[in-house]
Design a protein around this motif. Structure first.
Motif, PDB file in Angstrom:
ATOM      1  N   ILE A 230     -38.254   7.322  -3.899  1.00  0.00           N
ATOM      2  CA  ILE A 230     -37.331   7.740  -4.957  1.00  0.00           C
ATOM      3  C   ILE A 230     -36.235   6.691  -5.054  1.00  0.00           C
ATOM      4  CG2 ILE A 230     -35.688   9.489  -5.743  1.00  0.00           C
ATOM      5  CD1 ILE A 230     -37.253  11.594  -4.250  1.00  0.00           C
ATOM      6  N   ALA A 231     -36.154   6.033  -6.202  1.00  0.00           N
ATOM      7  CA  ALA A 231     -35.125   5.011  -6.443  1.00  0.00           C
ATOM      8  C   ALA A 231     -35.114   3.956  -5.347  1.00  0.00           C
ATOM      9  CB  ALA A 231     -33.748   5.671  -6.569  1.00  0.00           C
ATOM     10  N   LYS A 233     -36.036   4.293  -2.259  1.00  0.00           N
ATOM     11  CA  LYS A 233     -35.811   4.831  -0.932  1.00  0.00           C
ATOM     12  C   LYS A 233     -37.015   5.677  -0.492  1.00  0.00           C
ATOM     13  CE  LYS A 233     -31.664   3.171  -0.244  1.00  0.00           C
ATOM     14  NZ  LYS A 233     -31.386   2.198   0.841  1.00  0.00           N
TER      15      LYS A 233
END
Length: 243
Positions: A230-231, A233
Motif C-alpha cells: 500500500i503506497a 509500504k
C-alpha cells in the motif's frame, strides 16, 4: 559486590534506545560487549571503562562481565536490539547458575523485527515468527523445519542473520524451502542498516528474494497470505471487521 545489567541498545542509534537503557549506561562503571556494539555507544559514555571481545567469544564476554561485577563494579553488558532476543541475557543467567550474586537485571531493547518493520510499514500486524538463519549454534536441519512450519502456518516471517561471508547461500536455501509452500509472488521486504547511516528498505517478491544478495546487516521480512503493498509500504492486515 557490584551488579550486572544486560542492556538492549536497539539498532544502534541513540534515538532508538530506551530511557532505561540510557540510564543503565549512565549509571554503570564498566561497559562490556562485542566490540562492534560497544563502539556504537562509546562516544556517548566516554567516562566508562570498556571491555570487549570478538565474535564467537560470547561465553568469555559474559564471564568477563560477571567477574567485573563480582569485583565490586556496576557493569552494563550491551547487546544490539533486545538483550533477550538472540542476546546475552540467557547466557549470563546460565553462567551465574543458582548463585544470587552478583545481582543481574535485564533491560529490554528494540529488536530488529520491530525497528525493521517500521521502515517497511506494518508487516507484522498479525502473528509472526522470527527465525535466525545462522547455523553456528543451531543445526541447519532444525532451521529448515522451522521455516517449513512457519510457512505452513501462514505466519509472517522475519529472518535474522540471513547471510555472512561464511554463509553466503543461506538466504537462497531458505527461500527454496519456503517456496515449497509459498507462491513466488509472496510479498517480502529487506531492510539494511536499521537505525544506522545508509538505512534502506525495499519490497520484492519471494522469487526475487531468492536471488537477493543479503549481508549480515540485513533483516528480511516475508509476508503472510494477506500481506499487501500500500503506497509503497508492506502491510499485513490484522483483520478488523469495520475496515
Amino acid at each position: 559486590m557490584g551488579k550486572l545489567t544486560v542492556v538492549g541498545i536497539g539498532p544502534g542509534d541513540y534515538e532508538n534506545m530506551t530511557v532505561r537503557a540510557d540510564r543503565a549506561l549512565q549509571e554503570c562503571q564498566v561497559v562490556v560487549g562485542y566490540h562492534v556494539y560497544v563502539d556504537l555507544v562509546r562516544a556517548r559514555y566516554p567516562d566508562k571503562e570498556f571491555l570487549t571481545t570478538p565474535m564467537t567469544r560470547e561465553a568469555d564476554r559474559c564471564r568477563m562481565a560477571l567477574d567485573a561485577a563480582r569485583s565490586g563494579k556496576d557493569v552494563a553488558m550491551v547487546c544490539s536490539g533486545d538483550s533477550g532476543v538472540y542476546g546475552m541475557a540467557g547466557l549470563v543467567y546460565q553462567l551465574r547458575g543458582e548463585a544470587v550474586d552478583p545481582e543481574v537485571s535485564v533491560v529490554p531493547g528494540l529488536t530488529a523485527a520491530c525497528s525493521g518493520a517500521a521502515v517497511l510499514g506494518a508487516p507484522l500486524t498479525h502473528d509472526f515468527a522470527v527465525i535466525s538463519l545462522s547455523d553456528r549454534l543451531t543445526p541447519w536441519e532444525k532451521i529448515e523445519g522451522r521455516l517449513s512450519a512457519a510457512a505452513e502456518a501462514d505466519l509472517s516471517i522475519v529472518l535474522y542473520n540471513p547471510a555472512s561471508k561464511g554463509r553466503p547461500g543461506h538466504l537462497r536455501r531458505a527461500c527454496e524451502i519456503l517456496l515449497e509452500t509459498l507462491p513466488e509472488n509472496r510479498l517480502c521486504g529487506v531492510v539494511r542498516n536499521i537505525g544506522r547511516p545508509g538505512e534502506e528498505g525495499r519490497l520484492l517478491s519471494l522469487g526475487e528474494l531468492r536471488g537477493f544478495e543479503a549481508d549480515m546487516f540485513c533483516t528480511v521480512f516475508i509476508g503472510n497470505s494477506q500481506t499487501v503493498p500500500i503506497a509503497g509500504k508492506m502491510i499485513t492486515p490484522r483483520g478488523y471487521r469495520n475496515v
